[in-house]
Design a protein around this motif. Structure first.
Motif, mmCIF file in Angstrom:
data_model
loop_
_atom_site.group_PDB
_atom_site.id
_atom_site.type_symbol
_atom_site.label_atom_id
_atom_site.label_comp_id
_atom_site.label_asym_id
_atom_site.label_seq_id
_atom_site.Cartn_x
_atom_site.Cartn_y
_atom_site.Cartn_z
ATOM 1 N N THR A 1 0.848 -1.189 0.000
ATOM 2 C CA THR A 1 0.000 0.000 0.000
ATOM 3 C C THR A 1 0.884 1.238 0.000
ATOM 4 O O THR A 1 1.799 1.359 0.815
ATOM 5 C CB THR A 1 -0.919 0.030 1.227
ATOM 6 N N PHE A 2 0.609 2.141 -0.916
ATOM 7 C CA PHE A 2 1.367 3.382 -1.038
ATOM 8 C C PHE A 2 0.439 4.546 -0.709
ATOM 9 O O PHE A 2 -0.681 4.623 -1.209
ATOM 10 C CB PHE A 2 1.915 3.541 -2.454
ATOM 11 N N ASN A 3 0.926 5.446 0.133
ATOM 12 C CA ASN A 3 0.135 6.597 0.551
ATOM 13 C C ASN A 3 0.694 7.880 -0.044
ATOM 14 O O ASN A 3 1.911 8.085 -0.066
ATOM 15 C CB ASN A 3 0.121 6.702 2.077
ATOM 16 N N PHE A 4 -0.204 8.731 -0.501
ATOM 17 C CA PHE A 4 0.166 10.005 -1.111
ATOM 18 C C PHE A 4 -0.463 11.135 -0.308
ATOM 19 O O PHE A 4 -1.630 11.052 0.090
ATOM 20 C CB PHE A 4 -0.328 10.076 -2.562
ATOM 21 N N ASP A 5 0.315 12.172 -0.043
ATOM 22 C CA ASP A 5 -0.189 13.343 0.671
ATOM 23 C C ASP A 5 -0.425 14.485 -0.305
ATOM 24 O O ASP A 5 0.299 14.637 -1.299
ATOM 25 C CB ASP A 5 0.815 13.807 1.734
ATOM 26 N N ARG A 6 -1.416 15.290 0.027
ATOM 27 C CA ARG A 6 -1.693 16.481 -0.786
ATOM 28 C C ARG A 6 -0.793 17.638 -0.342
ATOM 29 O O ARG A 6 -0.606 17.861 0.862
ATOM 30 C CB ARG A 6 -3.154 16.892 -0.638
ATOM 31 N N TYR A 7 -0.246 18.355 -1.309
ATOM 32 C CA TYR A 7 0.582 19.526 -1.026
ATOM 33 C C TYR A 7 0.034 20.747 -1.751
ATOM 34 O O TYR A 7 -0.363 20.666 -2.916
ATOM 35 C CB TYR A 7 2.034 19.280 -1.454
ATOM 36 N N VAL A 8 0.013 21.855 -1.029
ATOM 37 C CA VAL A 8 -0.372 23.140 -1.605
ATOM 38 C C VAL A 8 0.692 24.150 -1.201
ATOM 39 O O VAL A 8 1.040 24.254 -0.023
ATOM 40 C CB VAL A 8 -1.761 23.597 -1.091
ATOM 41 N N ASN A 9 1.220 24.843 -2.156
ATOM 42 C CA ASN A 9 2.273 25.835 -1.894
ATOM 43 C C ASN A 9 3.456 25.229 -1.140
ATOM 44 O O ASN A 9 4.067 25.859 -0.275
ATOM 45 C CB ASN A 9 1.714 27.019 -1.089
ATOM 46 N N GLY A 10 3.757 23.975 -1.466
ATOM 47 C CA GLY A 10 4.889 23.307 -0.841
ATOM 48 C C GLY A 10 4.630 22.805 0.562
ATOM 49 O O GLY A 10 5.537 22.293 1.218
ATOM 50 N N ARG A 11 3.391 22.923 1.045
ATOM 51 C CA ARG A 11 3.052 22.487 2.396
ATOM 52 C C ARG A 11 2.034 21.355 2.344
ATOM 53 O O ARG A 11 1.129 21.357 1.520
ATOM 54 C CB ARG A 11 2.478 23.648 3.217
ATOM 55 N N CYS A 12 2.178 20.424 3.276
ATOM 56 C CA CYS A 12 1.258 19.291 3.341
ATOM 57 C C CYS A 12 -0.109 19.734 3.862
ATOM 58 O O CYS A 12 -0.199 20.581 4.755
ATOM 59 C CB CYS A 12 1.844 18.218 4.265
ATOM 60 N N VAL A 13 -1.160 19.149 3.300
ATOM 61 C CA VAL A 13 -2.516 19.378 3.790
ATOM 62 C C VAL A 13 -2.908 18.140 4.589
ATOM 63 O O VAL A 13 -3.173 17.081 4.030
ATOM 64 C CB VAL A 13 -3.513 19.602 2.639
ATOM 65 N N ILE A 14 -2.910 18.273 5.903
ATOM 66 C CA ILE A 14 -3.139 17.128 6.776
ATOM 67 C C ILE A 14 -4.539 16.560 6.550
ATOM 68 O O ILE A 14 -5.533 17.275 6.622
ATOM 69 C CB ILE A 14 -2.948 17.527 8.245
ATOM 70 N N GLY A 15 -4.592 15.272 6.270
ATOM 71 C CA GLY A 15 -5.879 14.605 6.072
ATOM 72 C C GLY A 15 -6.296 14.476 4.621
ATOM 73 O O GLY A 15 -7.163 13.671 4.295
ATOM 74 N N ASP A 16 -5.683 15.259 3.727
ATOM 75 C CA ASP A 16 -5.986 15.156 2.301
ATOM 76 C C ASP A 16 -4.926 14.295 1.621
ATOM 77 O O ASP A 16 -3.727 14.438 1.889
ATOM 78 C CB ASP A 16 -5.992 16.538 1.646
ATOM 79 N N GLY A 17 -5.360 13.422 0.735
ATOM 80 C CA GLY A 17 -4.406 12.580 0.029
ATOM 81 C C GLY A 17 -5.080 11.406 -0.623
ATOM 82 O O GLY A 17 -6.302 11.399 -0.838
ATOM 83 N N ALA A 18 -4.298 10.398 -0.940
ATOM 84 C CA ALA A 18 -4.832 9.200 -1.577
ATOM 85 C C ALA A 18 -3.964 8.013 -1.187
ATOM 86 O O ALA A 18 -2.787 8.169 -0.851
ATOM 87 C CB ALA A 18 -4.853 9.361 -3.098
ATOM 88 N N SER A 19 -4.546 6.821 -1.215
ATOM 89 C CA SER A 19 -3.779 5.599 -0.973
ATOM 90 C C SER A 19 -4.177 4.556 -2.002
ATOM 91 O O SER A 19 -5.332 4.511 -2.445
ATOM 92 C CB SER A 19 -4.020 5.081 0.447
ATOM 93 N N ILE A 20 -3.215 3.721 -2.362
ATOM 94 C CA ILE A 20 -3.472 2.702 -3.376
ATOM 95 C C ILE A 20 -2.747 1.427 -2.974
ATOM 96 O O ILE A 20 -1.609 1.467 -2.509
ATOM 97 C CB ILE A 20 -3.023 3.185 -4.772
ATOM 98 N N THR A 21 -3.438 0.295 -3.104
ATOM 99 C CA THR A 21 -2.875 -1.013 -2.765
ATOM 100 C C THR A 21 -2.728 -1.830 -4.035
ATOM 101 O O THR A 21 -3.686 -1.997 -4.795
ATOM 102 C CB THR A 21 -3.792 -1.752 -1.766
#
Length: 686
Positions: free
Chosen positions: A156-176
């Protein structure tokens, strides 16, 4: 996130989709928000194209769910009549896929990975772009949250959302993704507000007014890291329960510094990590209810009260005891203290108007430990406001004085008081004891306590005072964990429209624990870290793969030339990544190995260097082939060596299986740690 389920008449006009796709792809369509035919056709075709869904299914259904804040999601599902396989896809009207799940009863000839971690990592990134090309632009792979699901033969790989070079906690995607056949098994889009990550105006408007040193000082001023006493249990040592001094953020893990306002703020409701017991079952009873003759035996030894006395006292907490019946009365043992506890369950009322009581006492002196009262009907006044924190505190302290008079009020520290509940933690000489707490729930209608729970160690607590200062602890966080600015959604649960995004400055890891004596930081077990000397191994690819799958040495190094010890074998095969304490991990591994018959109790010698004959024994037992040992069916593996029939059997089987490849086998030859990696790799994948 999706709350309101719209149950609307099934779509009658899906002709265009039916024409565009084979008939067996669609069997049923129901509970769908009204959407035009062309849009539905696009949604189905998008799902089929992205995940390569074949026309092999017998049934097809469409459902929908919607939320005023998040929009409408269409849930598409394909399945076979015998339920042997199926696929489900959730997709928004604007083509953002939010969930995908595939299940099938499939047996593989081998579980050996056909695709490397790096190959699947690249494939995961490519699939994310295909699944959601708009959102993929702001998603970044988080390799520290890598997971392996051995039972699913997948990564399982997890991806985080970034805006303006900063992580958005709780936003993202995961794929198995399966490592045997490269199939996508699961996908999910995680979002706080809306499916479209390209909308960033709310983030762009936030500016930082904070320096790193300012943030650290604000954390210090609010005692973000607190000195604590941690309970440590080791069943193999005496005393089994010891106490460790640490600095931790357990009670403040949901606080942050607002980079715009420079204020110390909290998001959501209190979150207590409760991760400081060494055992997962720290608060569970370790024994089933005891029989009457066992109770009598314990009574003679322990001097506990009779069960009738416990029941009698329990009824004093019920308004009309004469109309109350006992439904359960049992004696159990507390896991931490090993003290005996009476559990009494009672009920009153009839049919659809019953009141239930769950009450627990210390079996020695009938001190109240737990009390809860609840109805199977609702008689509350929803128009009433929650009790104020002042009201809660007064009611709670009065209750504690009456029912927990043995507790020193000076050690009771208020942590939170809201939502008609109040939570206290024990503080001793400035040290917080998170395993010792009191929680109380109060009815806003009657202002009576309807829930009480105390976990309060009643024996002396012996601990070592901190040798490093709080300032030194913050410096360790700054140096080894570091701080970062990130976006965080702050929800207003009373008025969701007032929810907003804030720019925060916070430590890069959620859980922080620092040994207050040595200054050593407890590592984050969620992160995948390869061996520091991986390049020295002849089998570095195999070592990396095994480590990713959970087979690894306890140390951060392979130390390839060192001889393998018995404890290395057991922890490599039966290790547990969730255990930070090395001694506990070793004990856990041996317990499993003995239980599974891999090693006998009289063979346990943790520091013994493993020889060829030791290795052969353990491997043969792992393969479940020990029944062949001692049978007169094996040729001598080394005619010059003096081997017993049993030793020859072990060595012959191990050689036949390919785990020992030396022509002239020496039963006393040592195995080094690097060669063992290759042996275990072959054991798992052959």
């Amino acid at each position: 996130m999706l709350k309101k389920m719209n149950v609307i008449a099934a779509m009658l006009a899906i002709v265009m989709v039916l024409c565009a796709l084979p008939v067996n792809s669609f069997a049923e369509t129901k509970n769908v928000n009204k959407v035009d035919d062309k849009t539905m056709e696009k949604l189905v075709l998008k799902a089929k194209d992205v995940f390569n869904i074949k026309d092999v299914y017998d049934n097809f259904e469409v459902n929908s769910s919607s939320d005023d804040q998040y929009g409408t999601i269409y849930n598409l599902s394909w399945s076979k009549k015998d339920n042997s396989s199926g696929v489900s896809v959730s997709i928004s009207k604007d083509m953002h896929i939010t969930n995908y799940n595939k299940y099938e009863n499939k047996k593989y000839e081998t579980l050996k990975p056909k695709y490397s971690y790096d190959a699947l990592k690249k494939y995961a990134s490519d699939m994310i772009k295909k699944i959601d090309p708009v959102n993929a632009k702001s998603l970044k792979l988080n390799e520290n949250t890598y997971q392996n699901f051995g039972s699913d033969n997948a990564y399982t790989f997890n991806f985080d959302r970034y805006v303006n070079g900063r992580c958005v906690i709780g936003d993202g995607a995961s794929i198995t993704i399966g490592y045997v056949d490269k199939s996508v098994q699961m996908y999910s889009l995680n979002y706080n507000k809306g499916f479209d990550f390209s909308k960033t105006a709310e983030f762009d408007a936030l500016k930082s007014n904070l320096t790193m040193d300012e943030a650290i000082n604000i954390y210090k001023d609010n005692e973000y890291l607190k000195p604590m006493i941690k309970f440590v249990i080791n069943e193999k040592k005496e005393p089994r329960l010891t106490f460790k001094t640490i600095y931790s953020n357990e009670l403040n893990a949901n606080y942050f510094v607002n980079s715009t306002s420079k204020k110390y703020e909290r998001y959501d409701y209190p979150v207590f990590l409760n991760n400081y017991m060494t055992k997962d079952a720290a608060t569970e009873e370790a024994m089933d209810g005891l029989s009457e003759y066992e109770v009598k035996g314990i009574d003679k030894i322990k001097g506990i009260k009779a069960k009738d006395e416990a029941v009698k006292k329990a009824k004093t907490y019920v308004k009309d005891a004469s109309k109350t019946k006992v439904t359960l009365s049992s004696l159990n043992q507390d896991y931490i203290t090993k003290d005996y506890i009476y559990h009494i369950n009672l009920e009153s009322g009839k049919d659809d108007k019953k009141t239930y009581y769950n009450i627990s006492f210390d079996a020695k002196d009938l001190t109240l430990l737990r009390y809860s009262k609840y109805n199977n009907y609702d008689n509350s006044d929803t128009d009433k406001k929650d009790l104020s924190s002042e009201e809660l505190k007064k009611i709670a302290m009065d209750y504690i004085k009456k029912n927990a008079s043995d507790i020193d009020e000076k050690e009771v520290k208020l942590i939170s008081a809201e939502n008609n509940s109040i939570y206290f933690v024990r503080v001793m000489d400035g040290y917080y004891v998170p395993e010792n707490s009191i929680s109380i729930g109060v009815s806003m209608d009657t202002k009576e306590v309807n829930d009480f729970s105390r976990a309060w160690y009643r024996k002396p607590i012996s601990y070592e005072k901190a040798k490093i200062s709080a300032d030194e602890a913050y410096n360790i966080v700054k140096k080894e964990i570091q701080y970062e600015e990130a976006y965080k959604y702050i929800r207003d649960k009373s008025d969701p429209a007032k929810s907003k995004v804030v720019l925060t400055c916070m430590p890069k890891t959620t859980r922080i624990e620092i040994d207050a004596i040595t200054g050593k930081l407890t590592s984050n077990t969620d992160e995948f870290r390869n061996y520091s000397d991986i390049d020295k191994s002849k089998y570095k690819d195999k070592a990396t793969l095994l480590k990713q799958m959970g087979y690894a040495y306890l140390e951060d190094e392979i130390m390839p030339e060192k001889n393998l010890k018995q404890k290395d074998f057991m922890t490599f095969v039966y290790g547990s990544s969730s255990r930070n304490d090395i001694d506990e991990a070793i004990d856990y591994a041996y317990q499993r190995a003995i239980r599974n018959g891999i090693i006998k109790e009289n063979e346990v010698n943790k520091e013994k260097e493993v020889t060829t004959i030791d290795l052969a024994k353990f491997i043969v037992r792992l393969k479940g082939m020990e029944e062949l040992v001692g049978k007169d069916i094996f040729k001598p593996v080394n005619a010059k060596a003096k081997l017993t029939s049993e030793e020859n059997s072990y060595l012959a089987i191990a050689k036949a299986l390919g785990y020992i490849n030396i022509k002239a086998i020496d039963k006393n030859a040592k195995i080094n740690r690097d060669e063992f990696i290759n042996i275990i790799y072959n054991y798992i994948f052959k």
